[in-house]
Design a protein around this motif. Structure first.
Motif, PDB file in Angstrom:
ATOM      1  N   MET A 141     -87.135  15.942 -20.578  1.00 25.12           N
ATOM      2  CA  MET A 141     -88.069  16.923 -19.997  1.00 25.12           C
ATOM      3  C   MET A 141     -87.410  18.283 -20.156  1.00 25.12           C
ATOM      4  O   MET A 141     -86.185  18.375 -20.074  1.00 25.12           O
ATOM      5  CB  MET A 141     -88.271  16.621 -18.510  1.00 25.12           C
ATOM      6  N   SER A 142     -88.211  19.334 -20.413  1.00 28.30           N
ATOM      7  CA  SER A 142     -87.593  20.653 -20.513  1.00 28.30           C
ATOM      8  C   SER A 142     -87.653  21.337 -19.148  1.00 28.30           C
ATOM      9  O   SER A 142     -88.554  21.070 -18.339  1.00 28.30           O
ATOM     10  CB  SER A 142     -88.300  21.498 -21.561  1.00 28.30           C
ATOM     11  N   ALA A 143     -86.678  22.198 -18.896  1.00 28.60           N
ATOM     12  CA  ALA A 143     -86.675  22.970 -17.658  1.00 28.60           C
ATOM     13  C   ALA A 143     -87.948  23.804 -17.587  1.00 28.60           C
ATOM     14  O   ALA A 143     -88.538  23.977 -16.525  1.00 28.60           O
ATOM     15  CB  ALA A 143     -85.437  23.861 -17.598  1.00 28.60           C
ATOM     16  N   ARG A 144     -88.376  24.292 -18.737  1.00 29.45           N
ATOM     17  CA  ARG A 144     -89.588  25.106 -18.790  1.00 29.45           C
ATOM     18  C   ARG A 144     -90.811  24.333 -18.317  1.00 29.45           C
ATOM     19  O   ARG A 144     -91.618  24.845 -17.540  1.00 29.45           O
ATOM     20  CB  ARG A 144     -89.792  25.603 -20.238  1.00 29.45           C
ATOM     21  N   ASP A 145     -90.928  23.079 -18.727  1.00 31.12           N
ATOM     22  CA  ASP A 145     -92.058  22.259 -18.270  1.00 31.12           C
ATOM     23  C   ASP A 145     -91.986  22.012 -16.761  1.00 31.12           C
ATOM     24  O   ASP A 145     -93.001  22.038 -16.064  1.00 31.12           O
ATOM     25  CB  ASP A 145     -92.090  20.915 -19.008  1.00 31.12           C
ATOM     26  N   ALA A 146     -90.763  21.742 -16.281  1.00 30.25           N
ATOM     27  CA  ALA A 146     -90.594  21.498 -14.844  1.00 30.25           C
ATOM     28  C   ALA A 146     -91.035  22.723 -14.048  1.00 30.25           C
ATOM     29  O   ALA A 146     -91.719  22.608 -13.023  1.00 30.25           O
ATOM     30  CB  ALA A 146     -89.134  21.153 -14.541  1.00 30.25           C
TER      31      ALA A 146
END
Lengths: 481, 101
Positions: free
Chosen positions: A16-21
């Protein structure tokens, strides 16, 4: 709802990307916060920039990011140099601190992403978040009710899943009471565990910053990130932080749990009492032993607190003078009017009331009867705990005497509002760690919290017991509609 | 039980607190503060003979550091939130006027 522990794991592993989170947290805020009012400021651009940076760190092979990509909300009395810090007060309208708090540096270092600043009772003075100059915050379990306070915005951000984590501050129960009223976990650490550098001061001998989360494991993860010595806070304790998460799964058989009848007396709601008693039965089922203890000075805790906290506040808040920063009255005749008119216009009712009480308690002719006497009673309260902890590992009680009350119910009666903190205040006076963990619901589906208190620096033990209770009860699986 | 606070006493506390309360606020404050003071008066019944006061719950010793020059935020940043300033100072009304309080 995904936990902080799961997000950090997924971001570190690259699944998972931090950006998506962060995007997912920001979109939940957009969807829900207009009806809840938890946030005073959302720092979308800063959060996305930070997330991009964390993703780059992960791609470059950095692994030591315990909170990689985890969105977090910050109570707006904790300084951030990238977002305003207002304490929900008119006197700090648009104030932008020149530096960030120690905990903010720690969070950024750990890979956490700050998404916004949350509502509170002005200067953390209150138990319902109604004393905010920026508007009220609603309880997601029943929007006609308060979320508790003063860390009401942080509690609601976590309870409604807008962020998995939040930071609050606790001077007399301001983390634990809203945690209890919104069904989340909240920890007030031992005094001195977490640096107060950059926390706007209220009652300096009582204030501590602490974690709020939906699970005990998440709260432990966050606590481990923010504790540690900081030379910029002279009361910060030089002690190595234990690995709170590592002790979660220890068995609790044989642990001694103190039950004090002073915490189950008059004023305790019947459903709250039975939920807490049932939770204690669950702990006995896990092998813990219960021991009856006495904390005889408990009934003086509120009086003691309201003298000490307000005395300290009257000194701390002297800095709002219309000169250095914050609101300044227009066209004052002289320097005295500059001070008194700026403060009159900038502070809200409850803040003025507490400054007046604290000034009175410290003033010539009253100091001995009020402030000095309160400090002596504080010693007696501390000794009650020392005696109790000679025989037990932890003390179990309700966190609050009732579940969430209605908006407006106590605003005209300051004393009734103060009594909402009756079970939480003693831990601040004694400097000991205490936490609230969800332990059920009343017949109208409002959450109930159980409080665990332990001797100084026993957070690991409290967290262990709370986690073992949590996995046997699973109250955290229930979320507001 | 102590006497309720009079409006004169409340005005005195307001002056010490540097709060320019309106007459209406003074009247309300007298009632509210009297109720709170009446409540905290219960501490009077506790025997505190020979009890050492607690100022800090955790033992705090004087904390010293080396007297070394370090970076600080600088005048410009320190003045950045000032409502009125004139580089490099904070600006306030005249204080040396004999008529001023």
């Amino acid at each position: 709802m995904i936990t902080a522990t799961e997000i950090a794991k997924s971001v570190r592993s690259g699944s998972m990307s931090a950006r998506d989170a962060v995007q997912s947290s920001l979109s939940r805020i957009k969807e829900h916060d207009s009806s809840l009012g938890a946030f005073l400021f959302v720092c979308e651009d800063h959060a996305l920039e930070q997330a991009t940076q964390v993703d780059a760190q992960i791609r470059n092979g950095q692994t030591d990011l315990p909170l990689a990509g985890v969105p977090i909300a910050i109570k707006d009395n904790i300084c951030t140099d990238f977002a305003p810090t207002t304490c929900a007060s008119k006197i700090l309208n648009n104030f932008c601190p020149p530096y960030s708090a120690h905990v903010i540096e720690k969070l950024t270092h750990a890979g956490a992403i700050i998404v916004g600043k949350t509502n509170l009772d002005e200067f953390a003075m209150g138990s319902s978040t109604e004393n905010s100059a920026k508007g009220i915050t609603r309880n997601p379990w029943d929007r006609e009710r308060v979320p508790g306070g003063s860390s009401g915005g942080s509690a609601v951000s976590v309870a409604s899943g807008m962020t998995p984590l939040a930071l609050g501050s606790d001077t007399g129960g301001s983390i634990r009471q809203p945690a209890s009223l919104t069904g989340v976990v909240g920890i007030k650490p031992t005094y001195g565990c977490v640096s107060r550098y950059g926390l706007v001061a209220y009652g300096s001998s009582l204030d501590q910053i602490g974690p709020m989360a939906r699970t005990v494991e998440d709260a432990a993860l966050l606590l481990g990130t923010i504790v540690g010595h900081d030379a910029r806070d002279s009361t910060s304790v030089a002690k190595n932080a234990p690995d709170y998460v590592a002790n979660l799964s220890n068995p609790i058989a044989g642990k001694k749990i103190g039950i004090a009848r002073e915490y189950f007396g008059e004023g305790l709601d019947a459903q709250t009492r039975s939920a807490v008693e049932f939770a204690i039965e669950v702990l006995r089922g896990l092998g813990a032993e219960t021991v009856e203890i006495e904390l005889p000075h408990t009934k003086y805790a509120i009086a003691c607190y309201y003298l000490i906290a307000t005395a300290e506040a009257s000194s701390n808040l002297a800095r709002y003078d219309g000169v250095h920063y914050g609101h300044r009255s227009e066209n004052p005749r002289d320097i005295f009017e500059l001070y008194s008119a700026s403060r009159e216009e900038g502070f809200g009712r409850e803040v003025k009331r507490r400054l007046m009480l604290g000034t009175h308690a410290l003033s010539s002719g009253y100091y001995d009867a009020y402030y000095l006497r309160a400090m002596k009673v504080r010693t007696l309260l501390r000794k009650d705990f020392e005696k109790a902890f000679a025989n037990v590992d932890v003390i179990c009680s309700p966190t609050t005497p009732t579940t969430a009350f209605r908006i407006g119910e106590k605003t005209d009666d300051p004393l009734a509002m103060y009594l909402a903190d009756i079970y939480t205040i003693s831990a601040n006076l004694a400097g000991i760690p205490a936490m609230s963990v969800p332990c059920g619901f009343d017949s109208t589906d409002l959450p109930i919290g159980m409080q665990l208190m332990g001797p100084a620096f026993s957070e690991s033990n409290l967290i262990n017991i709370a986690h073992q209770y949590e996995i046997s009860s699973n109250h955290f699986e229930r979320v507001p509609g | 039980m102590s006497e309720p606070l009079t409006e004169t006493e409340v005005r005195h506390i307001a002056k010490l607190s540097r709060l320019q309360l309106s007459d209406e606020e003074i009247a309300v404050m007298a009632v509210e503060l009297s109720a709170i003071v009446g409540y905290v008066d219960q501490l009077g019944e506790v025997n505190v003979d020979g009890i050492v006061p607690t100022a800090h719950a955790v033992d705090v010793q004087n904390v010293f550091r080396a007297d070394e020059i370090r970076d600080s935020i600088g005048t410009k940043t320190a003045l950045s939130n000032a409502p009125v300033s004139e580089d490099p100072y904070f600006k306030v009304p005249k204080v040396l006027d004999p008529g001023a309080v």
